[in-house]
Design an enzyme around this catalytic site. Structure first.
Site, short mmCIF file in Angstrom:
data_model
loop_
_atom_site.label_atom_id
_atom_site.label_comp_id
_atom_site.label_asym_id
_atom_site.label_seq_id
_atom_site.Cartn_x
_atom_site.Cartn_y
_atom_site.Cartn_z
N HIS A 79 -1.67 -2.74 -6.96
CA HIS A 79 -2.19 -2.62 -5.51
C HIS A 79 -3.64 -2.89 -5.75
CE1 HIS A 79 -3.55 0.42 -2.35
NE2 HIS A 79 -2.97 -0.53 -1.68
N GLU B 203 -4.55 -0.19 -8.65
CA GLU B 203 -3.49 0.71 -9.12
C GLU B 203 -2.30 0.04 -9.82
OE1 GLU B 203 -3.86 4.47 -6.32
OE2 GLU B 203 -3.33 2.70 -5.02
N SER C 253 0.89 -1.03 0.10
CA SER C 253 0.22 -0.05 0.18
C SER C 253 1.05 1.13 -0.01
CB SER C 253 -0.98 0.02 1.16
OG SER C 253 -1.83 -1.03 1.27
N ASN D 71 -4.26 5.76 -1.37
CA ASN D 71 -3.89 6.02 0.01
C ASN D 71 -3.33 7.33 0.50
OD1 ASN D 71 -4.75 3.68 1.23
ND2 ASN D 71 -3.05 2.42 0.39
N1 LIG Z 1 -6.15 -4.52 4.22
C1 LIG Z 1 -6.46 -3.88 3.11
O1 LIG Z 1 -7.27 -3.18 2.93
C2 LIG Z 1 -5.15 -3.57 2.00
C3 LIG Z 1 -5.55 -3.03 0.87
C4 LIG Z 1 -4.61 -2.82 -0.07
C5 LIG Z 1 -3.30 -3.48 -0.09
N2 LIG Z 1 -2.99 -4.07 1.07
C6 LIG Z 1 -1.72 -4.62 1.39
O2 LIG Z 1 -1.77 -5.96 1.30
C7 LIG Z 1 -0.39 -6.72 1.92
C8 LIG Z 1 -1.28 -7.57 2.83
O3 LIG Z 1 -2.28 -6.88 3.60
P1 LIG Z 1 -3.27 -7.97 4.54
O4 LIG Z 1 -4.44 -6.82 4.67
O5 LIG Z 1 -3.63 -9.11 3.61
O6 LIG Z 1 -2.63 -8.44 5.68
P2 LIG Z 1 -2.90 -9.55 6.49
O7 LIG Z 1 -2.31 -9.26 8.05
O8 LIG Z 1 -4.34 -9.74 6.52
O9 LIG Z 1 -1.97 -10.87 6.05
C9 LIG Z 1 -0.76 -10.89 5.75
C10 LIG Z 1 -0.33 -12.44 5.58
O10 LIG Z 1 1.00 -12.23 5.23
C11 LIG Z 1 1.70 -13.42 5.74
N3 LIG Z 1 3.04 -13.31 5.84
C12 LIG Z 1 3.95 -12.50 6.41
N4 LIG Z 1 5.23 -12.64 6.17
C13 LIG Z 1 5.15 -13.63 5.16
C14 LIG Z 1 6.25 -14.36 4.29
N5 LIG Z 1 7.58 -14.02 4.49
N6 LIG Z 1 5.71 -15.14 3.48
C15 LIG Z 1 4.52 -15.47 3.12
N7 LIG Z 1 3.70 -15.00 4.07
C16 LIG Z 1 3.72 -13.99 4.80
C17 LIG Z 1 0.74 -13.36 7.27
O11 LIG Z 1 1.34 -14.78 7.62
C18 LIG Z 1 -0.27 -13.20 6.85
O12 LIG Z 1 -1.11 -14.35 6.69
C19 LIG Z 1 0.14 -5.39 2.82
O13 LIG Z 1 1.10 -5.18 1.92
C20 LIG Z 1 -0.92 -4.41 2.71
O14 LIG Z 1 -0.30 -2.82 2.70
C21 LIG Z 1 -3.97 -4.06 2.23
#
Ligand SMILES: NC(=O)c1ccc[n+]([C@@H]2O[C@H](COP(=O)([O-])OP(=O)(O)OC[C@H]3O[C@@H](n4cnc5c(N)ncnc54)[C@H](O)[C@@H]3O)[C@@H](O)[C@H]2O)c1
Length: 288
Positions: free
Chosen positions: A142, A154, A121, A193
């Site tokens: 994104h 994005e 993000s 964002n």
């Molecule tokens: N939550 C949102 O609304 C949103 C929207 C767009 C982008 N994002 C981005 O997406 C990404 C994930 O966000 P999320 O909300 O799914 O987080 P989340 O906390 O729900 O999930 C993250 C997952 O990544 C796993 N993980 C961590 N380290 C790892 C590794 N080395 N190898 C494999 N898996 C690993 C964790 O175990 C977890 O299951 C982030 O970069 C976030 O900024 C989030």
């Protein structure tokens, strides 16, 4: 033609499972990887639940669910992504973790034409690309939450991303996944964002200063501005840890106080109050 048939998704959290679902629904083979088999399997269970809801809404035909699920493999072994045409990294929003992953993926993914994308993000794509020997094939993709319902992606080329990579992922997002794309420069927060996070943080500061209750702040924006969701429920949906991490990255990039996560948000994250995914944030959520 995008020639993308096998997609690797790293991180089986809320975003990784959504990305897995939309790719599998588009007929692609998806390998979903997390740090443990249990987490990867929980991701697959999340996809199965979401497909059931889609079936009830009538957005997938009865009978398609099993077919979509059959296209997904889960693993805790990153080397299973060796044959991927595209990897979408959706692990935790932490620069060190992501650069380590990109370094590993660069070694693991055998096809030099394969694309390594991040769903970050806020972390500059250039920093992730610098961890690899193929910066021309690294790009930001994104997605928005919940991925099956939100039409936008994005696309973020870094200064070194090739035009061919940019065109391939745009064609993939548009023609294969049926999403709308916008292209943004490689700046922390990209377009959405950079606009959204200061607004969410302002709502947290209002709760903290006692201007109004969380419920009333949200009602102010849903009933007063016709937003589909108030800022505090939206922060809970995104995940308060993710909101704080994006704020930190924006603050580091621009040094503007409006991006700095307020103390209340930090304390909530430190206390494990992460929003919807932990069951408690500004609001309470029943276990899914
Ligand atoms: N939550 C949102 O609304 C949103 C929207 C767009 C982008 N994002 C981005 O997406 C990404 C994930 O966000 P999320 O909300 O799914 O987080 P989340 O906390 O729900 O999930 C993250 C997952 O990544 C796993 N993980 C961590 N380290 C790892 C590794 N080395 N190898 C494999 N898996 C690993 C964790 O175990 C977890 O299951 C982030 O970069 C976030 O900024 C989030």
């Amino acid at each position: 033609m995008t020639s993308i048939k096998h997609v690797g998704v790293v991180g089986a959290g809320q975003m990784g499972r959504g990305i897995t679902e939309v790719c599998a629904r588009a007929g692609l083979h998806v390998t979903l990887c997390d740090v443990t088999e249990d987490r990867a399997r929980a991701g697959l269970a999340g996809v199965a639940d979401s497909l059931l809801k889609a079936e009830k809404r009538g957005t997938i035909a009865p009978g398609d669910r099993a077919h979509v699920l059959a296209g997904i493999s889960v693993t805790a072994d990153l080397s299973r992504l060796a044959g991927a045409d595209l990897v979408v990294e959706a692990a935790v929003e932490n620069e060190q973790a992501k650069t380590a992953l990109f370094r590993q993926l660069d070694e693991i993914v055998t096809d030099p034409a394969a694309i390594l994308a991040s769903n970050t993000s806020s972390i500059p794509i250039a920093r992730l690309a610098a961890a690899t020997g193929r910066p021309e094939a690294v790009v930001g993709l994104h997605f928005f939450n919940p991925v099956p319902l939100m039409p936008l992606i994005e696309v973020i080329p870094s200064l070194q991303t090739s035009k061919a990579t940019e065109q391939r992922v745009r064609a993939f997002a548009g023609e294969v996944l049926g999403k709308k794309t916008i292209v943004t420069q490689d700046r922390a927060g990209f377009v959405v964002n950079s606009l959204l996070i200061p607004y969410l943080l302002a709502a947290v500061r209002m709760v903290s200063s006692g201007t109004a209750t969380a419920e009333d702040i949200d009602t102010g924006m849903t009933a007063g501005c016709a937003h589909p969701m108030g800022p505090l429920r939206l922060a809970d949906l995104i995940g308060l840890d993710t909101v704080a991490a994006i704020g930190e990255a924006l603050y580091e990039e621009y040094r503007e106080p409006l991006y700095a996560p307020p103390p209340l948000l930090r304390r909530m994250v430190e206390s494990g109050l992460l929003g919807r995914k932990s069951g408690q944030g500004f609001f309470s959520y029943q276990a899914a």
